[in-house]
Design an enzyme around this catalytic site. Structure first.
Site, mmCIF file in Angstrom:
data_model
loop_
_atom_site.group_PDB
_atom_site.id
_atom_site.type_symbol
_atom_site.label_atom_id
_atom_site.label_comp_id
_atom_site.label_asym_id
_atom_site.label_seq_id
_atom_site.Cartn_x
_atom_site.Cartn_y
_atom_site.Cartn_z
ATOM 1 N N HIS A 231 -3.947 -4.336 -0.260
ATOM 2 C CA HIS A 231 -3.563 -5.037 0.971
ATOM 3 C C HIS A 231 -3.705 -6.540 0.734
ATOM 4 O O HIS A 231 -4.831 -7.059 0.766
ATOM 5 C CB HIS A 231 -4.465 -4.613 2.130
ATOM 6 C CG HIS A 231 -4.278 -3.205 2.562
ATOM 7 N ND1 HIS A 231 -3.343 -2.826 3.499
ATOM 8 C CD2 HIS A 231 -4.887 -2.058 2.162
ATOM 9 C CE1 HIS A 231 -3.396 -1.524 3.677
ATOM 10 N NE2 HIS A 231 -4.319 -1.031 2.871
ATOM 11 N N GLU B 288 -3.108 -8.990 2.645
ATOM 12 C CA GLU B 288 -3.622 -9.681 3.836
ATOM 13 C C GLU B 288 -5.129 -9.480 4.007
ATOM 14 O O GLU B 288 -5.751 -10.163 4.819
ATOM 15 C CB GLU B 288 -2.865 -9.215 5.084
ATOM 16 C CG GLU B 288 -3.232 -7.864 5.636
ATOM 17 C CD GLU B 288 -2.650 -6.677 4.889
ATOM 18 O OE1 GLU B 288 -2.822 -5.547 5.388
ATOM 19 O OE2 GLU B 288 -2.035 -6.862 3.821
ATOM 20 N N CYS C 147 0.838 -1.190 0.000
ATOM 21 C CA CYS C 147 0.000 0.000 0.000
ATOM 22 C C CYS C 147 0.886 1.257 0.000
ATOM 23 O O CYS C 147 1.638 1.474 -0.938
ATOM 24 C CB CYS C 147 -0.980 -0.042 1.169
ATOM 25 S SG CYS C 147 -2.354 1.130 0.981
#
Length: 207
Positions: free
Chosen positions: A183, A185, A80
């Site tokens: 992102h 995750e 990011c």
């Protein structure tokens, strides 16, 4: 050894570290140069404004450490804002110099026909299908939240895009340096598999 997550006071440290642990790797959240340089791979997270992040990195001398990581061919992943910091400059709230590891600039979405920030699930388009990040993975959707996007100067540094009114840089890569605008995750199975492929690239072994 472990995967080092650079702690410079601005970043989604908890979510990234938990994701790496879920994939079976040892994680070290650290701001210590020797620990970062000894790691099998390094992740530079980031949430917030570009100028503030660079100020934090410089204040702690971690800007030079991350540059050493890139120069020494340690696998490095910016996530990011962490991806944007890899580049030369940003126009976010003024003009700011970045780490300069990859040449290019960070600019604001023009808006108009589409909302700013770019927020939500968007499909990746692989530009460099031979990248180790994409091994065994089909194109799919990942989760973005950003108002600024990267314009790489070197065409071959761009390895995946997404469409948001125009092609938008989603993943960059050169040698052992990678960046993901989204992102991983928080991007479901595809995001975790992209992160897994980066971790495999480090050569670190699963616990």
């Amino acid at each position: 050894m472990a995967i080092a997550i650079v702690d410079y006071g601005m970043g989604n440290l908890h979510s990234v570290s938990k994701a790496v642990e879920r994939l079976g790797y040892e994680v070290l959240i650290t701001s210590v140069e020797s620990e970062i340089l000894a790691a099998d791979g390094v992740i530079l997270p980031g949430v917030g404004a570009f100028g503030d992040a660079m100020a934090q990195l410089r204040e702690s001398s971690l800007d030079a450490v991350v540059q050493k990581v890139a120069e020494g061919n340690q696998p490095l992943l910016g996530i990011c804002l962490g991806m944007q910091l890899l580049f030369s400059t940003s126009e976010e709230h003024g003009n700011h110099e970045g780490l300069g590891i990859l040449p290019g600039s960070v600019v604001r979405f023009a808006g108009g026909a589409y909302k700013v920030p770019h927020m939500g699930w968007n499909k990746l388009e692989y530009i460099e299908e031979g990248s180790p990040l994409f091994t065994g993975l089909a194109e799919g959707y990942v989760y973005f939240v950003h108002s600024y996007h990267v314009l790489p100067e070197v065409k071959t540094d761009l390895i995946a895009t997404t469409d948001y009114g125009h092609p938008v840089t989603a993943i960059v890569g050169r040698g052992s340096v990678f960046g993901m605008q989204f992102h991983p995750e928080k991007s479901g199975e595809l995001g975790m598999n992209l992160l897994r492929n980066f971790l495999k690239f480090t050569g670190d072994s699963v616990k």
